[in-house]
Write a protein that holds these residues in place. Structure first.
Motif, PDB file in Angstrom:
ATOM      1  N   GLN A  27       0.798  -1.174   0.147  1.00 42.72           N
ATOM      2  CA  GLN A  27       0.006  -0.081  -0.044  1.00 42.72           C
ATOM      3  C   GLN A  27       0.960   1.239   0.046  1.00 42.72           C
ATOM      4  O   GLN A  27       0.414   2.438   0.123  1.00 42.72           O
ATOM      5  CB  GLN A  27      -0.941  -0.107   1.082  1.00 42.72           C
ATOM      6  CG  GLN A  27      -1.701  -1.262   1.363  1.00 42.72           C
ATOM      7  CD  GLN A  27      -2.801  -1.156   2.572  1.00 42.72           C
ATOM      8  OE1 GLN A  27      -2.394  -0.704   3.614  1.00 42.72           O
ATOM      9  NE2 GLN A  27      -4.047  -1.601   2.301  1.00 42.72           N
ATOM     10  N   PHE A  28       2.194   1.066  -0.160  1.00 40.13           N
ATOM     11  CA  PHE A  28       3.118   2.224   0.069  1.00 40.13           C
ATOM     12  C   PHE A  28       3.650   2.581  -1.124  1.00 40.13           C
ATOM     13  O   PHE A  28       3.691   1.897  -2.433  1.00 40.13           O
ATOM     14  CB  PHE A  28       4.267   1.784   0.921  1.00 40.13           C
ATOM     15  CG  PHE A  28       3.803   1.707   2.277  1.00 40.13           C
ATOM     16  CD1 PHE A  28       3.969   2.803   3.188  1.00 40.13           C
ATOM     17  CD2 PHE A  28       3.434   0.348   2.882  1.00 40.13           C
ATOM     18  CE1 PHE A  28       3.731   2.618   4.506  1.00 40.13           C
ATOM     19  CE2 PHE A  28       3.267   0.299   4.196  1.00 40.13           C
ATOM     20  CZ  PHE A  28       3.310   1.213   4.968  1.00 40.13           C
ATOM     21  N   GLU A  29       3.977   3.917  -1.365  1.00 44.84           N
ATOM     22  CA  GLU A  29       4.661   4.530  -2.709  1.00 44.84           C
ATOM     23  C   GLU A  29       5.687   5.259  -1.992  1.00 44.84           C
ATOM     24  O   GLU A  29       5.394   6.306  -1.283  1.00 44.84           O
ATOM     25  CB  GLU A  29       3.495   5.420  -3.400  1.00 44.84           C
ATOM     26  CG  GLU A  29       4.501   5.960  -4.744  1.00 44.84           C
ATOM     27  CD  GLU A  29       3.614   6.697  -5.481  1.00 44.84           C
ATOM     28  OE1 GLU A  29       3.912   7.223  -6.431  1.00 44.84           O
ATOM     29  OE2 GLU A  29       2.464   6.681  -5.082  1.00 44.84           O
ATOM     30  N   LEU A  30       7.067   5.127  -2.453  1.00 45.22           N
ATOM     31  CA  LEU A  30       8.219   6.045  -2.190  1.00 45.22           C
ATOM     32  C   LEU A  30       8.427   6.812  -3.400  1.00 45.22           C
ATOM     33  O   LEU A  30       8.939   6.403  -4.291  1.00 45.22           O
ATOM     34  CB  LEU A  30       9.401   5.010  -1.782  1.00 45.22           C
ATOM     35  CG  LEU A  30      10.716   5.946  -1.280  1.00 45.22           C
ATOM     36  CD1 LEU A  30      10.331   6.426   0.113  1.00 45.22           C
ATOM     37  CD2 LEU A  30      11.894   5.007  -1.270  1.00 45.22           C
ATOM     38  N   ASP A  31       8.247   8.277  -3.289  1.00 45.98           N
ATOM     39  CA  ASP A  31       8.760   9.217  -4.182  1.00 45.98           C
ATOM     40  C   ASP A  31      10.235   9.447  -4.063  1.00 45.98           C
ATOM     41  O   ASP A  31      10.464  10.264  -2.964  1.00 45.98           O
ATOM     42  CB  ASP A  31       7.868  10.502  -4.059  1.00 45.98           C
ATOM     43  CG  ASP A  31       7.826  11.431  -5.298  1.00 45.98           C
ATOM     44  OD1 ASP A  31       9.037  11.415  -5.844  1.00 45.98           O
ATOM     45  OD2 ASP A  31       6.782  12.011  -5.571  1.00 45.98           O
ATOM     46  N   SER A  96       8.927   0.647  11.891  1.00 45.66           N
ATOM     47  CA  SER A  96       7.631   1.115  12.603  1.00 45.66           C
ATOM     48  C   SER A  96       6.823   2.022  11.650  1.00 45.66           C
ATOM     49  O   SER A  96       5.655   1.987  11.760  1.00 45.66           O
ATOM     50  CB  SER A  96       8.173   2.021  13.925  1.00 45.66           C
ATOM     51  OG  SER A  96       7.053   2.786  14.342  1.00 45.66           O
ATOM     52  N   ALA A  97       7.413   2.705  10.785  1.00 46.30           N
ATOM     53  CA  ALA A  97       7.045   3.502   9.693  1.00 46.30           C
ATOM     54  C   ALA A  97       6.151   2.704   8.754  1.00 46.30           C
ATOM     55  O   ALA A  97       4.895   2.914   8.332  1.00 46.30           O
ATOM     56  CB  ALA A  97       7.872   4.419   9.012  1.00 46.30           C
ATOM     57  N   LEU A  98       6.643   1.381   8.548  1.00 48.10           N
ATOM     58  CA  LEU A  98       5.853   0.574   7.496  1.00 48.10           C
ATOM     59  C   LEU A  98       4.965  -0.277   8.239  1.00 48.10           C
ATOM     60  O   LEU A  98       4.212  -1.003   7.577  1.00 48.10           O
ATOM     61  CB  LEU A  98       7.083  -0.227   6.855  1.00 48.10           C
ATOM     62  CG  LEU A  98       8.108   0.553   5.982  1.00 48.10           C
ATOM     63  CD1 LEU A  98       9.029  -0.455   5.353  1.00 48.10           C
ATOM     64  CD2 LEU A  98       7.253   1.276   5.139  1.00 48.10           C
ATOM     65  N   GLY A  99       4.879  -0.337   9.631  1.00 45.51           N
ATOM     66  CA  GLY A  99       4.135  -1.558  10.132  1.00 45.51           C
ATOM     67  C   GLY A  99       4.526  -2.653  10.241  1.00 45.51           C
ATOM     68  O   GLY A  99       3.719  -3.449  10.220  1.00 45.51           O
ATOM     69  N   ASP A 100       5.863  -2.886   9.864  1.00 42.19           N
ATOM     70  CA  ASP A 100       6.468  -4.219   9.749  1.00 42.19           C
ATOM     71  C   ASP A 100       7.045  -4.828  10.866  1.00 42.19           C
ATOM     72  O   ASP A 100       7.007  -4.104  12.048  1.00 42.19           O
ATOM     73  CB  ASP A 100       7.719  -4.131   8.723  1.00 42.19           C
ATOM     74  CG  ASP A 100       7.765  -5.341   8.073  1.00 42.19           C
ATOM     75  OD1 ASP A 100       6.972  -6.253   8.036  1.00 42.19           O
ATOM     76  OD2 ASP A 100       8.835  -5.383   7.507  1.00 42.19           O
ATOM     77  N   SER A 101       7.207  -6.172  11.086  1.00 45.23           N
ATOM     78  CA  SER A 101       7.814  -6.819  12.069  1.00 45.23           C
ATOM     79  C   SER A 101       9.284  -7.612  11.861  1.00 45.23           C
ATOM     80  O   SER A 101       9.120  -8.173  10.864  1.00 45.23           O
ATOM     81  CB  SER A 101       6.378  -7.540  12.678  1.00 45.23           C
ATOM     82  OG  SER A 101       7.100  -8.642  13.587  1.00 45.23           O
ATOM     83  N   ALA A 102       9.859  -7.576  12.813  1.00 47.13           N
ATOM     84  CA  ALA A 102      11.275  -8.183  12.471  1.00 47.13           C
ATOM     85  C   ALA A 102      10.868  -9.769  12.664  1.00 47.13           C
ATOM     86  O   ALA A 102      11.739 -10.605  12.328  1.00 47.13           O
ATOM     87  CB  ALA A 102      12.201  -7.730  13.815  1.00 47.13           C
ATOM     88  N   GLU A 103      10.032 -10.042  13.446  1.00 47.95           N
ATOM     89  CA  GLU A 103       9.819 -11.696  13.606  1.00 47.95           C
ATOM     90  C   GLU A 103       8.906 -12.101  12.548  1.00 47.95           C
ATOM     91  O   GLU A 103       9.243 -13.289  12.183  1.00 47.95           O
ATOM     92  CB  GLU A 103       8.744 -11.704  15.038  1.00 47.95           C
ATOM     93  CG  GLU A 103       9.812 -11.423  16.129  1.00 47.95           C
ATOM     94  CD  GLU A 103       9.764  -9.996  16.453  1.00 47.95           C
ATOM     95  OE1 GLU A 103       8.958  -9.304  15.966  1.00 47.95           O
ATOM     96  OE2 GLU A 103      10.652  -9.685  17.158  1.00 47.95           O
TER      97      GLU A 103
END
Length: 725
Positions: A27-31, A96-103
């Protein structure tokens, strides 16, 4: 019009041939062109270092990017940081910004001992991998495109074709308008600052940030704590060895240097107290002189050097250069550092909290500056383009910059974070040439409690490997509690059976004491402006309880030897009006009654003697100790000093007190009818450890050795190199 269409075609070709400007994943876009991250079209806040890591991972999705590669991208050679800790922190913020998890990663996978890999599908736009957009060419009255999959013929608009002509003019006007706005913004808005290197200038680890940094262009002035005194030091802006500064080389707090670098404002002092006398001194020749009768916490020269703005416990003031014609600009308590803008139109100052405020030199437009921020220590760059300040974010102190646009206030952007170093940085001072920002920083002041044998002069940590700032043995000698500002723990004296009793929710924990039955611990939690609340926690576990009903700030709690009464003090707190008078109070736990002890005004830090006969207390300014005989209800002064800390009773009800601002930071014993006797001092500890700044006597161990809190350093002075704008 032909020329305009041709030019527009060239612009489009240039845009289409450059490297990809947008990358989509999930759902992300990096400009990449704007260096911004979006989620479902909405901007996502991301700091500079996490952004750089994300961009590096998206360079080669699916491939491992080593930690070494990422570190070299984030920090240039010569940068002084803990790379592993800094990278771990930056990756954590990115996740945290991406709502991602290391696990259970969706985007960023950790490859143990190697680095990181981007594992989600990626789509790019505008990367030049497809066919180039056609370039129109002019042939007489026609435009013919190059051959290609998207080639087409464009016919010039006839004179009678009004819709096409209007559309072309609208496009032309739009391009001119957008270009004009871009040119206006570039001229009006200064380019962003960036830090390319962090260099540690000093290495002693003794820097005391209470001493404000100042510079005359070639030197940086600062303070170092050493036992009972402070050393006034100076160091070249390029680094090297620091040397003493000032007439005595001691206890001189530099406040400001004039714009022409010819004069300095400073305050001599004996302890870190507010409202110090203001002095001035030429930097080349000439003797120091008192500036009127002014008392200050902070001071700054006006840009033309004719006036001085200053703060103290009563508010903000401005005066002539010689201290005459003092005028109050704001009546506010506990104001500190102050800065004067280079254009002479604005003053900004700090207040305990910490908070920044702004006022004009005439006293108008007083308002909170960045009210939602926990910020302090601000200074303008010499050209006035930026206001540089320090702020706390998630417990980390960093340096921030705010672009100043006085002619276009509606264009003011949000502050930008300049540092993401794993070390705390604060107190920024931009150099006159704009090349550096000097800051104080390093680890937060560290503490340890040691057992000191006065007979052998030997000392060792109370609990090896555990960093603590206060500790005490239980009355039954079976337990010891220790506190590190954030938690209270207790264990057996050998460190076994360790358990956590309390955790600070927002503010530090301090001034803890055992109950007489060794089953509870009484402590206080104090907010940044000095407002305290009292808690009681059981050694068997359970949440801390507040034994006193809600009310004004209470400080310095202790329990009476029978465990039935709590003593505490009411002291002045900024912004708070208490219905109770200042002094020491007794709170009856059974009846819930609060009683002021007569004659206790101006006293604090009350301590009961173990036999219950006496109550000792120290004056709020730390200059004398008094003892109350609870049978005769008479107060007696038993000792004087410069910076006396709380009194200590031995198990046999003999009183001891320490004066922190006497060589060796000695401890005195008080006996009835006898002058205080110097019985202990801590030169051995202060000289044995180069990072030891001061010692504080806390009490006795069961074997008669002393418990001593040792401050192990306050940081160093750093230089931030400002990159080209």
């Amino acid at each position: 019009m032909i020329h305009f269409v041709a030019l527009w075609g060239c612009v489009r070709v240039k845009a289409s041939t450059r490297r990809g400007s947008s990358v989509r994943f999930g759902q992300f876009e990096l400009d990449l062109s704007e260096e911004r991250l979006f989620k479902k079209g909405l901007p996502v806040r991301i700091e500079n270092q996490p952004y750089l890591i994300l961009a590096a991972l998206l360079e080669d999705p699916g491939e491992v990017v080593s930690r070494e590669q990422l570190c070299s991208s984030l920090w240039p050679d010569g940068t002084y940081v803990d790379f592993d800790e800094g990278l771990n922190t930056a990756v954590k913020k990115l996740r945290s910004a991406l709502g991602d998890s290391a696990e259970n990663p969706v985007f960023i996978e950790t490859v143990p001992r190697r680095g990181y890999r981007f594992i989600a599908p990626v789509a790019t736009e505008g990367n030049g991998s497809g066919p180039l957009e056609t370039v129109p060419q002019i042939h007489g009255d026609r435009l013919s495109s190059l051959e290609g999959p998207r080639a087409e013929s464009l016919v010039l608009t006839r004179a009678g074709s009004q819709p096409r002509r209007k559309l072309s003019w609208l496009i032309a006007l739009g391009v001119v308008f957008v270009g004009g706005c871009g040119l206006f913004y570039r001229l009006a808005v200064p380019p962003p600052l960036r830090i390319t290197q962090i260099t540690r200038l000093t290495t002693s680890g003794r820097h005391d940030p209470w001493g404000r940094l100042a510079s005359d262009g070639s030197r940086v002035f600062f303070l170092e704590r050493q036992g009972d005194h402070w050393n006034s030091r100076q160091i070249s802006v390029a680094g090297g060895e620091s040397i003493p500064f000032g007439p005595s080389g001691r206890n001189l707090r530099v406040l400001a240097v004039s714009t022409d670098q010819s004069e300095m404002l400073f305050s001599p002092f004996t302890s870190r107290t507010p409202d110090l006398p203001l002095w001035s001194m030429p930097l080349v020749g000439g003797a120091p002189s008192r500036v009127g009768h002014i008392l200050v916490n902070g001071a700054a020269f006006s840009p033309d050097g004719t006036r001085i703005a200053f703060t103290n416990s009563a508010g903000v003031f401005v005066a002539n250069h010689d201290g005459s014609a003092v005028r109050q600009l704001a009546a506010m308590p506990d104001c500190w550092d102050i800065a004067w803008s280079p254009d002479g139109k604005t003053l900004r100052f700090g207040q305990d909290g910490p908070h920044l405020w702004q006022v004009s030199p005439t006293g108008g437009d007083l308002h909170s500056f960045l009210p939602a921020w926990s910020s302090s220590d601000g200074n303008w760059t010499a050209d006035g383009a930026y206001y540089i300040f320090s702020a706390s974010n998630e417990g980390q102190k960093s340096i921030w910059a705010l672009r100043e646009l006085p002619s276009f206030p509606w264009l003011r952007p949000k502050p930008a974070r300049l540092t993401s170093s794993p070390i705390n940085l604060a107190g920024p001072l931009p150099s006159r040439d704009g090349r550096f920002i000097f800051v104080h920083g390093g680890l937060v002041e560290q503490f340890d409690v040691v057992r000191f044998d006065p007979a052998t002069h030997q000392f060792k940590p109370l609990l090896p490997g555990v960093n603590i700032m206060e500790a005490a043995f239980s009355p039954d000698h079976q337990w010891v509690f220790y506190n590190n500002w954030k938690q209270i723990w207790c264990s057996r004296p050998d460190g076994s059976d360790r358990r956590q009793l309390a955790t600070a929710s927002s503010f530090p924990i301090s001034d803890a004491h055992w109950s007489p039955d060794s089953k509870h611990i009484l402590f206080e939690s104090v907010d940044p402006v000095g407002k305290g609340a009292i808690y009681l926690v059981s050694t068997d576990g359970g949440p801390p309880q507040q034994p006193l009903p809600p009310g004004p700030s209470r400080r310095g709690p202790t329990l009476s030897p029978d465990g039935k009464t709590i003593t505490f003090s009411i002291e002045e707190v900024a912004g708070e009006t208490s219905p109770l008078k200042q002094g020491i109070y007794l709170f009856d736990l059974a009846q819930g009654h609060t009683t002021l002890i007569p004659g206790s005004s101006g006293l604090a830090a009350a301590r009961w003697s173990p036999d219950g006969r006496f109550l000792a207390a120290v004056s709020v300014d730390g200059t004398y100790v008094k003892v109350l005989d609870l049978k005769t209800h008479q107060w007696t002064e038993v000792g004087r000093g410069t910076a006396i800390v709380f009194p200590v009773w031995s198990a046999d009800s003999v009183l001891y007190f320490q004066d922190l601002l006497v060589p060796g930071e000695p401890v005195y014993r008080v006996r009835p009818g006898v002058s205080p006797q110097r019985v202990y001092s801590f030169e051995d500890i202060l000289q044995a450890d180069a990072s030891a700044m001061r010692c504080r006597f806390e009490g006795f161990a069961p074997d008669g050795s002393l418990l001593v809190e040792v401050s192990l350093g306050g940081g160093d002075v750093y230089s931030l190199t400002v990159g080209p704008r």
